[in-house]
Design a protein around this motif. Structure first.
Motif, short mmCIF file in Angstrom:
data_model
loop_
_atom_site.label_atom_id
_atom_site.label_comp_id
_atom_site.label_asym_id
_atom_site.label_seq_id
_atom_site.Cartn_x
_atom_site.Cartn_y
_atom_site.Cartn_z
N HIS A 47 0.87 -1.18 0.00
CA HIS A 47 0.00 0.00 0.00
C HIS A 47 0.90 1.23 0.00
CE1 HIS A 47 -3.32 2.68 0.99
NE2 HIS A 47 -2.51 3.23 1.87
N VAL A 48 0.69 2.12 -0.97
CA VAL A 48 1.58 3.27 -1.13
C VAL A 48 1.22 4.37 -0.13
CG1 VAL A 48 2.53 4.99 -2.71
CG2 VAL A 48 1.74 2.79 -3.60
N ILE A 49 2.18 4.72 0.73
CA ILE A 49 1.95 5.84 1.66
C ILE A 49 2.36 7.15 0.99
CG2 ILE A 49 2.52 6.83 3.91
CD1 ILE A 49 2.92 4.04 4.99
N GLU A 50 3.54 7.17 0.37
CA GLU A 50 3.98 8.38 -0.34
C GLU A 50 4.72 7.96 -1.61
OE1 GLU A 50 6.28 11.18 2.01
OE2 GLU A 50 5.05 10.77 3.78
N GLY A 51 4.43 8.64 -2.73
CA GLY A 51 5.15 8.40 -3.98
C GLY A 51 4.40 7.43 -4.88
N GLY A 52 5.15 6.72 -5.69
CA GLY A 52 4.55 5.76 -6.61
C GLY A 52 5.60 4.79 -7.09
N PHE A 53 5.20 3.58 -7.45
CA PHE A 53 6.17 2.61 -7.96
C PHE A 53 5.51 1.62 -8.91
CE2 PHE A 53 5.34 -1.40 -5.61
CZ PHE A 53 4.48 -0.95 -4.60
N GLU A 54 6.38 0.97 -9.69
CA GLU A 54 5.91 -0.09 -10.58
C GLU A 54 6.12 -1.43 -9.88
OE1 GLU A 54 7.02 -0.54 -15.08
OE2 GLU A 54 8.28 -1.86 -13.87
N LEU A 55 5.09 -2.25 -9.91
CA LEU A 55 5.13 -3.57 -9.26
C LEU A 55 5.06 -4.64 -10.35
CD1 LEU A 55 4.69 -5.39 -6.67
CD2 LEU A 55 2.27 -5.04 -7.01
N LYS A 56 6.10 -5.46 -10.43
CA LYS A 56 6.15 -6.47 -11.48
C LYS A 56 6.16 -7.86 -10.85
CE LYS A 56 8.56 -5.58 -15.45
NZ LYS A 56 9.80 -5.39 -16.21
N THR A 57 5.21 -8.72 -11.22
CA THR A 57 5.21 -10.10 -10.75
C THR A 57 5.56 -10.99 -11.94
OG1 THR A 57 2.90 -10.52 -11.29
CG2 THR A 57 3.34 -9.53 -9.14
N ASP A 58 5.45 -12.32 -11.76
CA ASP A 58 5.78 -13.24 -12.86
C ASP A 58 4.92 -12.97 -14.09
OD1 ASP A 58 7.66 -14.43 -11.30
OD2 ASP A 58 6.34 -16.04 -10.59
#
Ligand code: 1HN
Length: 347
Positions: free
Chosen positions: A284-295
């Motif tokens: 869960h993003v508290i601050e900012g942003g990111f890319e999440l990559k799974t299989d």
């Protein structure tokens, strides 16, 4: 060993199957591969993301449609399609819900067997009273309501307050151990456990005796946790994974028995590969942003977005901002897997 084909139920005479059923008996061999898959588990849990921008208007609408007196807890459940939405699970052991409390509302006191935590997403002025301790809610704070402790929510502010509920409800329900008891309003007692137990590395010891408390600290302020992450990142430039665990100040163990809670900082522009481990995990993003990559999937998560990934697969996180850190709250099933002896790290 080669995976030989086993006999199917249809291979058996209908009369024989009927006889078995009449005696509450079932042949194992047609189901053996299903309950014991070859080489690795086949989780029902699918990598799934929920955008806060999608949830928020629907939750505000729920506030217009359903008064708190009728709802008791006004929650939209983040349900994993792999389990079927009606099961209300994010993973095998994790339940997630977004809860809305409007100014002046009270969510009545109760206690229950599942353990819960709240991660505050939006708004000021609300509070949870846990076993007589009034815990104010601010963005990023984590408030515990462990198994058996009385809790109720109230709101003295003037804007909606929204938080993420995380419970081990699917596990406790599967154990046939889930129930609640309604209570009566508790006047909050003065004092805050977080001030008595955290910070200076000392704990209360009246007459040299350590108070035997299962849950010594009930609230973890985001400002404190963020500061710890920033110190860790600054002091140890060689540490790749800037992560902290929410622990019990008395015994150093996880704060709750079944699910684990963590905060992670992704350095500006950082790409971080998390090992493939047996427990499912929530971000869960508290601050900012990111890319999440799974299989098999890629999600972009921005502030207040939430995602769940199954166990046994590697996960790669990439901070999308080259100049700002990203702060992430995480939950996983590690304490449960370790206690059951099925915890694995496949690297
Ligand atoms: C519960 O007690 C709360 O106290 C929130 O706010 C969500 C989901 C399932 C069961 C109990 C709360 C819940 C819950």
């Amino acid at each position: 060993m080669e995976d030989v084909e086993l006999a199917k139920l249809e291979d058996l005479p209908t009369e024989y199957v009927k006889d078995l059923t009449a005696h509450n008996l079932v042949p194992l061999w047609p189901s053996l591969r299903g309950v014991l898959p070859q080489t690795r588990p086949r989780p029902l849990t699918q990598a799934t993301a929920w955008a806060y921008g999608d949830i928020r208007p629907l939750l505000i609408k729920a506030g217009e449609l359903t008064p708190i007196e009728k709802a008791e807890r006004r929650v939209l459940v983040l349900a994993n399609p792999g389990h079927g939405l009606q099961k209300m699970q994010a993973s095998a052991a994790i339940y997630l819900g977004m809860q809305l409390l409007l100014p002046g509302e009270l969510a009545p006191p109760h206690r229950h067997t599942p353990n819960a935590v709240r991660m505050i997403v939006e708004g000021e002025g609300a509070y949870t009273t846990v076993q007589g301790e009034k815990c104010p809610m601010s963005r990023g704070d984590l408030i515990l309501t462990p198994t058996g402790l009385w809790h109720e929510h109230g709101h003295d502010g003037d804007q909606p307050v929204i938080w993420l509920d995380v419970l081990d409800l699917p596990m406790v329900y599967y154990m046939e151990a889930s129930y609640h008891v309604n209570g009566t309003h508790q006047e909050p007692q003065p004092g805050h456990s977080e001030a008595q137990y955290s910070g200076a590395g000392v704990i209360p010891t009246p007459f040299f005796t350590r108070a035997d408390k299962a849950y010594p600290v009930l609230r973890f302020a985001w400002s404190d946790v963020k500061e710890a992450l920033n110190h860790l990142a600054n002091d140890a430039a060689n540490v790749e994974c800037v992560q902290v665990t929410y622990i019990n100040a008395l015994n150093g163990q996880d704060v709750e028995n079944i699910l684990g809670y963590y905060a992670l900082m992704l350095r500006p522009g950082q790409t971080l590969r998390l090992p493939a481990r047996s427990p499912a995990c929530v971000f869960h993003v508290i601050e900012g942003g990111f890319e999440l990559k799974t299989d098999d999937k890629v999600f972009t998560l921005n502030e207040a977005d939430t995602a769940c990934v199954p166990g046994y697969g590697a996960v790669v996180l990439k901070n999308l901002n080259a100049t700002q850190p990203c702060y992430v709250f995480m939950t996983d099933e590690s304490p449960l897997h370790r206690k059951l002896g099925v915890y694995e790290n496949w690297g």
